[in-house]
Design a protein around this motif. Structure first.
Motif, PDB file in Angstrom:
ATOM      1  N   ALA A  20      13.173   3.147   9.008  1.00  0.00           N
ATOM      2  CA  ALA A  20      11.726   3.315   8.829  1.00  0.00           C
ATOM      3  C   ALA A  20      11.310   4.753   9.105  1.00  0.00           C
ATOM      4  CB  ALA A  20      10.967   2.348   9.741  1.00  0.00           C
TER       5      ALA A  20
ATOM      6  N   LYS B  38       6.219  -1.445   1.942  1.00  0.00           N
ATOM      7  CA  LYS B  38       4.854  -1.558   2.480  1.00  0.00           C
ATOM      8  C   LYS B  38       4.373  -0.225   3.035  1.00  0.00           C
ATOM      9  CE  LYS B  38       5.382  -6.470   3.626  1.00  0.00           C
ATOM     10  NZ  LYS B  38       5.594  -7.461   4.726  1.00  0.00           N
ATOM     11  N   MET B  39       5.289   0.542   3.647  1.00  0.00           N
ATOM     12  CA  MET B  39       4.919   1.863   4.154  1.00  0.00           C
ATOM     13  C   MET B  39       4.512   2.785   3.006  1.00  0.00           C
ATOM     14  SD  MET B  39       7.948   2.396   7.007  1.00  0.00           S
ATOM     15  CE  MET B  39       7.465   4.090   7.401  1.00  0.00           C
TER      16      MET B  39
ATOM     17  N   HIS C 182       9.807  -0.914   4.130  1.00  0.00           N
ATOM     18  CA  HIS C 182       9.757   0.423   3.547  1.00  0.00           C
ATOM     19  C   HIS C 182       8.802   0.469   2.361  1.00  0.00           C
ATOM     20  CE1 HIS C 182      14.089   1.022   5.254  1.00  0.00           C
ATOM     21  NE2 HIS C 182      13.161   0.965   6.191  1.00  0.00           N
TER      22      HIS C 182
ATOM     23  N   ALA D  10       9.180   7.441   6.823  1.00  0.00           N
ATOM     24  CA  ALA D  10       8.018   8.158   7.346  1.00  0.00           C
ATOM     25  C   ALA D  10       8.161   9.654   7.122  1.00  0.00           C
ATOM     26  CB  ALA D  10       7.828   7.846   8.829  1.00  0.00           C
TER      27      ALA D  10
ATOM     28  N   SER E  63       1.064   1.673   1.643  1.00  0.00           N
ATOM     29  CA  SER E  63      -0.036   2.031   2.529  1.00  0.00           C
ATOM     30  C   SER E  63      -0.325   3.520   2.498  1.00  0.00           C
ATOM     31  CB  SER E  63       0.290   1.592   3.961  1.00  0.00           C
ATOM     32  OG  SER E  63      -0.693   2.021   4.861  1.00  0.00           O
ATOM     33  N   ASP E  64       0.721   4.337   2.460  1.00  0.00           N
ATOM     34  CA  ASP E  64       0.543   5.782   2.537  1.00  0.00           C
ATOM     35  C   ASP E  64       0.063   6.382   1.220  1.00  0.00           C
ATOM     36  OD1 ASP E  64       1.534   8.103   4.587  1.00  0.00           O
ATOM     37  OD2 ASP E  64       1.668   8.777   2.512  1.00  0.00           O
TER      38      ASP E  64
END
Length: 348
Positions: free
Chosen positions: A72, A24-25, A22, A76, A28-29
């Motif tokens: 996840a 890392k998401m 989570h 998102a 990245s975003d």
């Protein structure tokens, strides 16, 4: 750089995800770096990115402290919401749900527009959802229909679709009338089987509690005590749309879905969905909900494909330019919602 101390009771395992997935998401975003040290997070990046990441982490942490198990897909959804206008609470978005009383599916909205769509279906007798592919228009309508049938709020579900070929001629199809039209109705079966076990769905179809028919078969009927869905309505002619909407009987709801950028009718025929949004917008009890690329819940590339096509060639249908599907497109003001109420109603 900013240090953020997590609130007491935060489930860090749920918040961070397996192998910090989570985090890392979010990195990245939003373009930030997140370093966890016990119950403290260090956020590094631009001021705006850090601000967004901090707000997101605080709200997600609060959910885990209340016992919510983050997945996840929740992260998102939260990230997508953070890119949209306004700052609606994530708790309200993630915990709003449509209960389906089967073991197979539990459905929840994944964007503000999806939430407005579900609320509209609960409130109004006729709801028209317009937007690009993959935004959940048919899926959510099917979820509401199955929920209504399960709770015995209606006695049957009726699913209809225009039998129009998508840009190619299939030629002669073998079999009887139902065998010929069945390929056009397959997407409705797919959505239905995603909501309930195939065996149970087929049993309900055999008993007539669920009907899946071509739109042309609706003429002459009065649909009482029913939840009716018209899918791919952009391919209904103006005459068919009027015919469908005037079938509605007592204790019934109708949901119309379509994407006006993908009309497969001959060029000399007017799309009934495009005409309906011009004619019906002032009628109380009929509510329009508009989706756009931000609401796409299929593969991430679907959203990028839609955006690329929109940039390449704005589409015209029936003299109406649809540069911004979902936000006031067409001639004159439209009354409906993209996370807001329409037809003169206050937001729910």
């Amino acid at each position: 750089m900013r240090k953020l101390k997590l609130r007491e009771g935060t489930n860090t395992a749920s918040l961070f995800g397996s192998r910090d997935l989570h985090l890392k998401m979010i990195e990245s975003d939003l373009g930030v770096q997140l370093s966890a040290r016990g119950d403290e997070l260090i956020l590094t990046g631009s001021q705006e990115a850090v601000r967004k990441a901090e707000r997101l982490v605080i709200e997600l942490a609060a959910l885990t402290a209340e016992g919510y198990e983050l997945k996840a897909e929740d992260v998102a959804v939260a990230l997508k919401a953070s890119r949209g206008p306004g700052e609606a609470p994530l708790k309200e978005l993630l915990l709003s749900s449509v209960p389906i009383a089967t073991a197979k599916r539990f459905v929840a909205p994944k964007s503000a527009a999806q939430k407005a769509y579900l609320e509209a279906i609960q409130t109004y007798d006729i709801v028209i959802g317009i937007g690009p592919a993959g935004t959940g228009k048919t899926y959510l309508a099917m979820a509401m229909a199955v929920a209504a049938l399960t709770r015995k709020e209606v006695s049957r579900i009726i699913l209809a679709r225009p039998a129009v070929e998508a840009g190619e001629k299939l030629g002669f199809l073998p079999g009887d009338m139902y065998a010929k039209v069945n390929p056009y109705l397959r997407p409705l079966y797919d959505a239905l089987y995603d909501m309930m076990d195939m065996e149970r769905a087929n049993r309900l179809v055999e008993r007539g509690e669920i009907e899946i028919d071509p739109l042309a078969f609706m003429r002459g009927r009065t649909l009482n005590d029913s939840f009716v869905i018209l899918d791919e309505a952009q391919n209904a002619t103006a005459e068919q749309m009027k015919m469908f909407l005037t079938r509605l009987g007592f204790n019934s709801k109708a949901v119309v879905t379509g994407d006006i950028t993908q009309v497969d009718l001959p060029s000399d025929r007017v799309s009934g969905l495009i005409e309906a949004r011009e004619i019906l917008q002032e009628i109380p009890g009929i509510h329009f909900v508009y989706f756009d690329q931000r609401d796409v819940v299929r593969h991430r590339l679907v959203q990028e494909i839609i955006e690329a096509y929109d940039r390449h060639s704005p589409i015209r249908h029936g003299g109406v330019r649809d540069d911004k599907a979902g936000r006031g497109f067409g001639r004159g003001p439209l009354r409906g919602s993209r996370g807001r109420a329409g037809n003169g109603e206050q937001p729910h």
